[in-house]
Design an enzyme around this catalytic site. Sequence first.
Site, short mmCIF file in Angstrom:
data_model
loop_
_atom_site.label_atom_id
_atom_site.label_comp_id
_atom_site.label_asym_id
_atom_site.label_seq_id
_atom_site.Cartn_x
_atom_site.Cartn_y
_atom_site.Cartn_z
N VAL A 44 10.60 37.34 -3.16
CA VAL A 44 9.91 38.63 -3.82
C VAL A 44 8.73 37.96 -3.21
CG1 VAL A 44 8.56 40.47 -5.10
CG2 VAL A 44 10.91 40.13 -5.24
N CYS A 45 8.10 36.68 -3.84
CA CYS A 45 7.07 36.58 -3.25
C CYS A 45 6.41 36.50 -2.22
CB CYS A 45 6.98 35.03 -4.27
SG CYS A 45 7.58 34.31 -6.36
N THR A 46 7.21 35.68 -1.47
CA THR A 46 7.12 36.13 -0.06
C THR A 46 6.66 37.17 0.40
OG1 THR A 46 9.60 34.27 0.40
CG2 THR A 46 8.53 35.88 2.21
#
Length: 210
Positions: A44-46
Site C-alpha cells: 500500500v505504501c508503495t
Amino acid sequence: MALQLGDTAPNFTAETTIGKIDFHEWLGDSWGVLFSHPRDFTPVCTTELGYTETLAPEFAKRGVKVVGLSVDGVDDHERWADDIEATQGARPKFPLIGDHDRAVSTAYGMIHPKADNTFTVRSVFVIDPNKKVRLTLTYPASTGRNFDEILRVIDSLQLTDRHKVATPANWRVGDDVIIAPSVSHDDARRLYPGGWKEKRPYLRFVKQPA
Ligand code: BEZ
C-alpha cells in the site's frame, strides 16, 4: 495530548533522503504536508508514495512542500525508491524522513500502540505558513489514503483563509461556496452585491470568489 488544529507543528531536525533538515526552516513560507507510512517495501505504501510524486505539480501550484516519514532508515528509503519508480512510474523526489529513533513519530503522535506498537499509522498533517496545524488525518495501515482529498482540503483552506466563505460537502474548485455564518446579511450585501442563493438564512450560496 494529541496534536490539535491550531497547534504549532512541532519543529525537529531529522535525517531525510535530501539530507538533514530543520523542519521549520525547510518549510520556510510554504504550506506543508507531513505524512507517515508504516513501513518501507510494503504494497500500500508503495502505491501511496508513487501517487504522491505524480501530484508534485499540483502541490507546487499551491505552494505546498511534501515530506514523508517512516521508522525505516534513509538507506532503505533510497533502495525502496527504485521499486516505487519501477512499479508506479514515479520516483519520490520529495524528502522521506528516516525516523529510526521515533522522535518525530512520537512528537506528532503517529504511533498508535493499540494498532501497532512499532510502526507508524498513516497520519497526515497539513501545516500552514504560520506553522499551524490545519488538518489532521489518521488512516489504518491497511487503507491507502486519497491524496486528491488532501489537495481538495488545501484548496478549501487557502480559499477560506482569503475570503469569508466555507466550502460545502464534496466541494471542488469552481463549485459554489457558502457565505460564512459570521457574515451578517448587511455585510453579505456589501461583499456580494450580485446577491446569493438563500436556502435558509444560515445557508447562503455564492459563486466561488476568484
Ligand atoms: C502496506 O503498505 O501495504 C502495509 C503496511 C503495513 C501493514 C499493512 C499494509
